[in-house]
Design a protein around this motif. Structure first.
Motif, PDB file in Angstrom:
ATOM      1  N   ARG A 123       0.799  -1.231   0.000  1.00 48.36           N
ATOM      2  CA  ARG A 123       0.000   0.000   0.000  1.00 48.36           C
ATOM      3  C   ARG A 123       0.835   1.288   0.000  1.00 48.36           C
ATOM      4  NH1 ARG A 123      -5.233   1.392   3.836  1.00 48.36           N
ATOM      5  NH2 ARG A 123      -5.330   3.597   3.249  1.00 48.36           N
ATOM      6  N   PRO A 124       1.906   1.399   0.805  1.00 47.47           N
ATOM      7  CA  PRO A 124       2.672   2.651   0.802  1.00 47.47           C
ATOM      8  C   PRO A 124       3.243   3.041  -0.561  1.00 47.47           C
ATOM      9  CG  PRO A 124       3.188   1.383   2.757  1.00 47.47           C
ATOM     10  CD  PRO A 124       2.360   0.491   1.868  1.00 47.47           C
ATOM     11  N   VAL A 125       3.727   2.079  -1.344  1.00 46.43           N
ATOM     12  CA  VAL A 125       4.281   2.446  -2.657  1.00 46.43           C
ATOM     13  C   VAL A 125       3.179   2.943  -3.585  1.00 46.43           C
ATOM     14  CG1 VAL A 125       4.239   0.172  -3.811  1.00 46.43           C
ATOM     15  CG2 VAL A 125       5.962   1.836  -4.433  1.00 46.43           C
ATOM     16  N   PHE A 126       2.013   2.343  -3.518  1.00 42.41           N
ATOM     17  CA  PHE A 126       0.896   2.823  -4.323  1.00 42.41           C
ATOM     18  C   PHE A 126       0.512   4.244  -3.895  1.00 42.41           C
ATOM     19  CE2 PHE A 126       0.422  -1.729  -5.182  1.00 42.41           C
ATOM     20  CZ  PHE A 126       0.153  -1.717  -6.544  1.00 42.41           C
ATOM     21  N   GLU A 127       0.463   4.480  -2.602  1.00 44.71           N
ATOM     22  CA  GLU A 127       0.109   5.817  -2.098  1.00 44.71           C
ATOM     23  C   GLU A 127       1.128   6.862  -2.549  1.00 44.71           C
ATOM     24  OE1 GLU A 127      -2.402   4.808   1.939  1.00 44.71           O
ATOM     25  OE2 GLU A 127      -0.217   4.937   2.104  1.00 44.71           O
ATOM     26  N   ARG A 128       2.404   6.528  -2.497  1.00 43.62           N
ATOM     27  CA  ARG A 128       3.444   7.486  -2.904  1.00 43.62           C
ATOM     28  C   ARG A 128       3.317   7.872  -4.371  1.00 43.62           C
ATOM     29  NH1 ARG A 128       6.489   4.550   0.835  1.00 43.62           N
ATOM     30  NH2 ARG A 128       7.363   3.154  -0.710  1.00 43.62           N
ATOM     31  N   LEU A 129       2.735   7.009  -5.179  1.00 45.73           N
ATOM     32  CA  LEU A 129       2.568   7.308  -6.603  1.00 45.73           C
ATOM     33  C   LEU A 129       1.170   7.829  -6.934  1.00 45.73           C
ATOM     34  CD1 LEU A 129       4.726   4.494  -8.165  1.00 45.73           C
ATOM     35  CD2 LEU A 129       5.225   6.929  -7.998  1.00 45.73           C
ATOM     36  N   VAL A 146      -8.963 -14.941   6.188  1.00 47.28           N
ATOM     37  CA  VAL A 146      -9.048 -13.495   6.004  1.00 47.28           C
ATOM     38  C   VAL A 146      -7.638 -12.925   5.841  1.00 47.28           C
ATOM     39  CG1 VAL A 146      -9.712 -11.306   7.075  1.00 47.28           C
ATOM     40  CG2 VAL A 146     -11.233 -13.281   7.229  1.00 47.28           C
ATOM     41  N   VAL A 147      -7.419 -12.256   4.702  1.00 43.03           N
ATOM     42  CA  VAL A 147      -6.152 -11.598   4.394  1.00 43.03           C
ATOM     43  C   VAL A 147      -6.495 -10.173   3.949  1.00 43.03           C
ATOM     44  CG1 VAL A 147      -4.013 -11.662   3.044  1.00 43.03           C
ATOM     45  CG2 VAL A 147      -5.158 -13.813   3.652  1.00 43.03           C
ATOM     46  N   PRO A 148      -6.547  -9.228   4.897  1.00 39.76           N
ATOM     47  CA  PRO A 148      -6.986  -7.868   4.563  1.00 39.76           C
ATOM     48  C   PRO A 148      -6.116  -7.203   3.496  1.00 39.76           C
ATOM     49  CG  PRO A 148      -6.864  -8.168   6.940  1.00 39.76           C
ATOM     50  CD  PRO A 148      -6.215  -9.357   6.310  1.00 39.76           C
ATOM     51  N   ASN A 149      -6.780  -6.405   2.664  1.00 41.77           N
ATOM     52  CA  ASN A 149      -6.060  -5.574   1.705  1.00 41.77           C
ATOM     53  C   ASN A 149      -6.882  -4.309   1.465  1.00 41.77           C
ATOM     54  OD1 ASN A 149      -8.044  -6.286  -0.195  1.00 41.77           O
ATOM     55  ND2 ASN A 149      -6.727  -7.693  -1.303  1.00 41.77           N
ATOM     56  N   ALA A 150      -6.493  -3.521   0.495  1.00 41.89           N
ATOM     57  CA  ALA A 150      -7.175  -2.262   0.232  1.00 41.89           C
ATOM     58  C   ALA A 150      -7.373  -2.085  -1.266  1.00 41.89           C
ATOM     59  CB  ALA A 150      -6.361  -1.092   0.780  1.00 41.89           C
ATOM     60  N   GLU A 151      -8.581  -1.756  -1.672  1.00 42.59           N
ATOM     61  CA  GLU A 151      -8.825  -1.395  -3.066  1.00 42.59           C
ATOM     62  C   GLU A 151      -8.370   0.046  -3.236  1.00 42.59           C
ATOM     63  OE1 GLU A 151     -12.344  -0.855  -6.380  1.00 42.59           O
ATOM     64  OE2 GLU A 151     -12.797  -1.948  -4.540  1.00 42.59           O
ATOM     65  N   MET A 152      -7.536   0.266  -4.255  1.00 40.86           N
ATOM     66  CA  MET A 152      -6.983   1.598  -4.496  1.00 40.86           C
ATOM     67  C   MET A 152      -7.144   1.945  -5.971  1.00 40.86           C
ATOM     68  SD  MET A 152      -3.601   1.458  -2.088  1.00 40.86           S
ATOM     69  CE  MET A 152      -3.566   3.243  -1.868  1.00 40.86           C
ATOM     70  N   ARG A 153      -7.184   3.256  -6.249  1.00 39.28           N
ATOM     71  CA  ARG A 153      -7.369   3.706  -7.633  1.00 39.28           C
ATOM     72  C   ARG A 153      -6.468   4.906  -7.909  1.00 39.28           C
ATOM     73  NH1 ARG A 153     -12.797   4.915  -7.900  1.00 39.28           N
ATOM     74  NH2 ARG A 153     -13.178   2.768  -8.478  1.00 39.28           N
ATOM     75  N   LEU A 154      -6.015   4.968  -9.151  1.00 39.74           N
ATOM     76  CA  LEU A 154      -5.282   6.126  -9.651  1.00 39.74           C
ATOM     77  C   LEU A 154      -5.999   6.617 -10.892  1.00 39.74           C
ATOM     78  CD1 LEU A 154      -2.748   7.997  -9.635  1.00 39.74           C
ATOM     79  CD2 LEU A 154      -1.671   6.315 -11.166  1.00 39.74           C
ATOM     80  N   LEU A 155      -6.434   7.874 -10.877  1.00 40.60           N
ATOM     81  CA  LEU A 155      -7.015   8.489 -12.062  1.00 40.60           C
ATOM     82  C   LEU A 155      -5.868   9.013 -12.904  1.00 40.60           C
ATOM     83  CD1 LEU A 155     -10.054  10.369 -10.482  1.00 40.60           C
ATOM     84  CD2 LEU A 155     -10.009   8.129 -11.614  1.00 40.60           C
ATOM     85  N   LEU A 156      -5.741   8.503 -14.111  1.00 37.46           N
ATOM     86  CA  LEU A 156      -4.573   8.827 -14.922  1.00 37.46           C
ATOM     87  C   LEU A 156      -4.650  10.196 -15.570  1.00 37.46           C
ATOM     88  CD1 LEU A 156      -3.939   5.360 -16.534  1.00 37.46           C
ATOM     89  CD2 LEU A 156      -2.705   6.437 -14.671  1.00 37.46           C
TER      90      LEU A 156
END
Length: 170
Positions: A123-129, A146-156
């Protein structure tokens, strides 16, 4: 780290080994042993399906002097399905380098956005970009665990600065 396209089938074993090491070693800082076992899954003797998935995606492979050091997959729908770096390169910018190249490819293809299901480790590398949280997924289940994760999006279409500002506003 030098980037290149995935070569089927010769990269299957090395990319699988990177995935396995990243999950078993790097992700173990963020998940418990049962979660790691579920995520890593059983050892694969036959890499045919693994190879087919990498070959059907836009997969970049990162190499260093020791061989394959990481890889990332971009699916046609804009999903970054895989982003894994060998633990020997953890914290040295290898994931960022792969992810920047995937973002550049998506822009070249005219994609409007990218999504991913980022692990706690990634998650941190995605957030930095500039990726922003769409939804925490605390109940994400892998092989019944259960293996928690986060759905993330980048608007290009928006600039990196705008995306980072949007993320701070959330």
């Amino acid at each position: 780290m030098r980037l290149r396209r995935y070569r089927s089938p010769e990269d299957a074993s090395a990319t699988y080994a990177v995935f396995h090491a990243a999950v078993r070693i790097s992700a173990a800082e963020c998940y418990d042993p049962d979660q790691i076992d579920a995520w890593a899954g059983p050892d694969l003797d036959d890499l045919t399906a693994w190879d087919a998935k990498r070959a059907s995606a836009f997969t970049l492979v990162g190499e260093d002097a020791d061989g394959v050091a990481g890889f990332a997959d971009l699916l046609p729908d804009g999903l970054i399905d895989m982003l894994f770096v060998h633990p020997r390169l953890g914290g040295r910018g290898a994931a960022r380098h792969l992810l920047e190249a995937i973002i550049a490819e998506a822009r070249q293809r005219g994609m409007g956005s990218l999504t991913t299901h980022a692990s706690r480790r990634a998650r941190p590398v995605f957030e930095r970009l500039g990726f922003v949280l769409v939804e925490d997924r605390p109940n994400n289940t892998v092989r019944g665990v259960v293996v928690p994760n986060a759905e993330m999006r980048l608007l290009l279409e928006q600039s990196l600065g705008d995306a980072v500002a949007d993320q701070r506003d959330r």
